[in-house]
Design a protein around this motif. Sequence first.
Motif, PDB file in Angstrom:
ATOM      1  N   GLY A  11       7.540 -48.529 -71.763  1.00 38.58           N
ATOM      2  CA  GLY A  11       6.785 -47.675 -71.492  1.00 38.58           C
ATOM      3  C   GLY A  11       5.579 -47.531 -70.076  1.00 38.58           C
ATOM      4  O   GLY A  11       5.492 -46.801 -69.371  1.00 38.58           O
ATOM      5  N   GLU A  12       5.609 -48.915 -69.278  1.00 33.41           N
ATOM      6  CA  GLU A  12       4.914 -48.765 -67.921  1.00 33.41           C
ATOM      7  C   GLU A  12       6.089 -47.286 -67.241  1.00 33.41           C
ATOM      8  O   GLU A  12       5.262 -47.024 -66.240  1.00 33.41           O
ATOM      9  CB  GLU A  12       5.209 -49.721 -67.294  1.00 33.41           C
ATOM     10  CG  GLU A  12       4.246 -50.846 -68.200  1.00 33.41           C
ATOM     11  CD  GLU A  12       4.909 -52.455 -68.229  1.00 33.41           C
ATOM     12  OE1 GLU A  12       5.105 -52.764 -67.629  1.00 33.41           O
ATOM     13  OE2 GLU A  12       3.525 -53.146 -68.917  1.00 33.41           O
ATOM     14  N   ALA A  13       7.354 -47.943 -67.207  1.00 37.81           N
ATOM     15  CA  ALA A  13       7.435 -46.722 -66.173  1.00 37.81           C
ATOM     16  C   ALA A  13       8.116 -45.607 -66.536  1.00 37.81           C
ATOM     17  O   ALA A  13       8.027 -44.774 -65.815  1.00 37.81           O
ATOM     18  CB  ALA A  13       9.579 -47.815 -66.428  1.00 37.81           C
ATOM     19  N   THR A  18       6.373 -40.714 -64.443  1.00 38.91           N
ATOM     20  CA  THR A  18       5.594 -39.373 -64.823  1.00 38.91           C
ATOM     21  C   THR A  18       4.390 -38.759 -63.950  1.00 38.91           C
ATOM     22  O   THR A  18       4.885 -37.653 -63.486  1.00 38.91           O
ATOM     23  CB  THR A  18       5.258 -39.299 -66.356  1.00 38.91           C
ATOM     24  OG1 THR A  18       6.578 -39.553 -67.426  1.00 38.91           O
ATOM     25  CG2 THR A  18       4.683 -37.568 -66.563  1.00 38.91           C
ATOM     26  N   ALA A  19       3.839 -39.497 -63.771  1.00 35.70           N
ATOM     27  CA  ALA A  19       3.008 -39.564 -62.677  1.00 35.70           C
ATOM     28  C   ALA A  19       3.080 -38.903 -61.532  1.00 35.70           C
ATOM     29  O   ALA A  19       2.804 -37.709 -61.144  1.00 35.70           O
ATOM     30  CB  ALA A  19       1.622 -40.582 -62.825  1.00 35.70           C
ATOM     31  N   MET A  20       3.936 -39.909 -61.086  1.00 36.88           N
ATOM     32  CA  MET A  20       4.419 -39.430 -59.262  1.00 36.88           C
ATOM     33  C   MET A  20       5.011 -38.498 -59.207  1.00 36.88           C
ATOM     34  O   MET A  20       4.927 -37.639 -58.749  1.00 36.88           O
ATOM     35  CB  MET A  20       5.616 -40.634 -59.429  1.00 36.88           C
ATOM     36  CG  MET A  20       4.181 -41.917 -59.616  1.00 36.88           C
ATOM     37  SD  MET A  20       3.086 -42.217 -58.198  1.00 36.88           S
ATOM     38  CE  MET A  20       4.315 -42.122 -56.395  1.00 36.88           C
ATOM     39  N   GLY A  72      10.691 -47.968 -59.254  1.00 44.84           N
ATOM     40  CA  GLY A  72      10.582 -46.750 -58.956  1.00 44.84           C
ATOM     41  C   GLY A  72       9.898 -46.079 -58.162  1.00 44.84           C
ATOM     42  O   GLY A  72      10.784 -45.111 -57.695  1.00 44.84           O
ATOM     43  N   LYS A  73       9.044 -46.703 -57.081  1.00 44.57           N
ATOM     44  CA  LYS A  73       8.934 -46.091 -56.170  1.00 44.57           C
ATOM     45  C   LYS A  73      10.070 -45.623 -54.825  1.00 44.57           C
ATOM     46  O   LYS A  73      10.368 -44.988 -54.545  1.00 44.57           O
ATOM     47  CB  LYS A  73       7.730 -47.584 -55.358  1.00 44.57           C
ATOM     48  CG  LYS A  73       7.753 -47.306 -53.804  1.00 44.57           C
ATOM     49  CD  LYS A  73       6.541 -47.774 -52.976  1.00 44.57           C
ATOM     50  CE  LYS A  73       7.159 -49.209 -52.880  1.00 44.57           C
ATOM     51  NZ  LYS A  73       5.940 -49.854 -51.988  1.00 44.57           N
ATOM     52  N   LEU A  74      11.352 -46.840 -54.551  1.00 47.88           N
ATOM     53  CA  LEU A  74      12.320 -46.376 -54.133  1.00 47.88           C
ATOM     54  C   LEU A  74      13.344 -44.808 -54.971  1.00 47.88           C
ATOM     55  O   LEU A  74      13.854 -44.025 -54.130  1.00 47.88           O
ATOM     56  CB  LEU A  74      13.508 -47.690 -54.319  1.00 47.88           C
ATOM     57  CG  LEU A  74      14.832 -47.610 -53.254  1.00 47.88           C
ATOM     58  CD1 LEU A  74      13.988 -47.824 -51.970  1.00 47.88           C
ATOM     59  CD2 LEU A  74      15.045 -48.976 -53.767  1.00 47.88           C
ATOM     60  N   TYR A 213      15.253 -44.389 -64.111  1.00 46.93           N
ATOM     61  CA  TYR A 213      14.411 -43.531 -63.099  1.00 46.93           C
ATOM     62  C   TYR A 213      15.836 -42.971 -63.272  1.00 46.93           C
ATOM     63  O   TYR A 213      15.152 -41.198 -62.908  1.00 46.93           O
ATOM     64  CB  TYR A 213      14.330 -44.402 -62.192  1.00 46.93           C
ATOM     65  CG  TYR A 213      12.962 -45.493 -62.766  1.00 46.93           C
ATOM     66  CD1 TYR A 213      11.971 -44.369 -62.980  1.00 46.93           C
ATOM     67  CD2 TYR A 213      13.173 -46.783 -62.204  1.00 46.93           C
ATOM     68  CE1 TYR A 213      10.811 -45.436 -62.857  1.00 46.93           C
ATOM     69  CE2 TYR A 213      12.059 -47.664 -62.150  1.00 46.93           C
ATOM     70  CZ  TYR A 213      10.694 -46.890 -62.572  1.00 46.93           C
ATOM     71  OH  TYR A 213       9.989 -47.794 -62.862  1.00 46.93           O
ATOM     72  N   ALA A 214      17.238 -42.606 -62.743  1.00 46.67           N
ATOM     73  CA  ALA A 214      18.167 -41.980 -62.706  1.00 46.67           C
ATOM     74  C   ALA A 214      17.290 -41.493 -63.909  1.00 46.67           C
ATOM     75  O   ALA A 214      18.563 -39.886 -63.616  1.00 46.67           O
ATOM     76  CB  ALA A 214      19.280 -42.371 -62.903  1.00 46.67           C
ATOM     77  N   VAL A 215      17.856 -41.156 -65.339  1.00 50.14           N
ATOM     78  CA  VAL A 215      17.914 -40.645 -66.218  1.00 50.14           C
ATOM     79  C   VAL A 215      17.058 -39.113 -66.489  1.00 50.14           C
ATOM     80  O   VAL A 215      17.460 -37.766 -66.238  1.00 50.14           O
ATOM     81  CB  VAL A 215      18.352 -41.400 -67.009  1.00 50.14           C
ATOM     82  CG1 VAL A 215      17.761 -39.549 -68.372  1.00 50.14           C
ATOM     83  CG2 VAL A 215      20.018 -41.500 -67.954  1.00 50.14           C
TER      84      VAL A 215
END
Length: 415
Positions: A11-13, A18-20, A72-74, A213-215
Amino acid sequence: MPNANLILFVGEALVYVTAMIWLLQLRARLGLGVFVAALGVMHFIETYLAAVFYVQLPFGIVSPGSVVLFSGKLMIILLLYVKEDAATVRQPIYGLLAGNFLTVALSLLLRQHETVSIVSGRSADIGFIDEMGVLMVWGTLILYLDTLLIILLYERLGKWLRRFVTVRFLICGLVILSFDQLAFFAALHWLNDAPTEVLWGGWIAKMLAATFYAVVIGVYLNVSRHPFLAMSDRPLGDIFNDLTFRERYEDLLSRSGQDTLTGCLDRSRFDIEGPQMLRAAVASKAPVSLLIIDVDHFKGVNDRFGHQEGDRILQKLVEVMKANLREGDRLFRYGGEEFVVLCPGLSHADALKHAETIRLAVSAGVFTPDNAPVTASIGLSSTPDDGAAIAHLLSEADLRLYAAKGRGRDCVVGR
């Protein structure tokens, strides 16, 4: 509880990515500074969590700061590179480095104060600030190296996986986050004596995060129809060239592709920028209008007054047109006395008014040596009704230009 923590991580990811992505997508409207500021704010909390906040997952002890936020940042930084260029990517990283070094420097000065406790049982923990400063500097240095490596790898994978953007992001994430986990754990072990369990649990979690994140990013890029670039076969060792080829190319492009007589852009530049503008318009669902402007009876001007005078008239014509273009409009000399204007974000109805303004400005501001006004005929086309490819817009605008000539010239013809 470990399974519940894993669900919370997902959920956090999802919230983070989504926000970024949303802030990145809105950069044209809000400015890139909003995205960069959000990235910088999150850097502190991710470092804090990576230092002290750990939870139990089915495969080990893991921090959401390292797994969710840093991973996520990377991946988001790589997305920024795909959307923009290397110069843009370096800006937030340089900003983070500067801010982190400043934190360490100020903490040394803060130590010189004699503090007063105003809340019972609470006092400033300068040691914690020192520790956070060191971790943040170390983390940002690793991030800088991570960014170099992930962009190099992304570029290299483009040679074989040009259209498989999700796979490229996945491989990049798996490889570079493995390196990052080793590097950051070394600092944690040195400063906090972190156990080896943190290393292996964090590595497994980062591999899962890279996949997630890739997906998500792959889906976003495919939905937004971003043109994925397969890069040229340049040596991996030439890091500077690899990371700056886009900006150097743009710099070279800005100094070439200009018409030597009038100073506006030439047809070769149109062949590059036209398709790029149309692809961006399709991705953002924004209209683009194209104007073909042809000087009326220009051959007669050359025959009567000579080619030198004809050149002067073309130079004046471009000067007048530039003065009446919007910011963002692109003016090209397409051939002889024929010019093309690309107008991003302009609907067909608004483009008709814009073309009329240009036509009136030409007849009021450009004259032959005998003081006769020079006039122009304009054909106009717009996306999406006239097509989504530059060839379609050119074809439709050209037909309407001939219609304008047939109506007696000195007029605008659209749909």
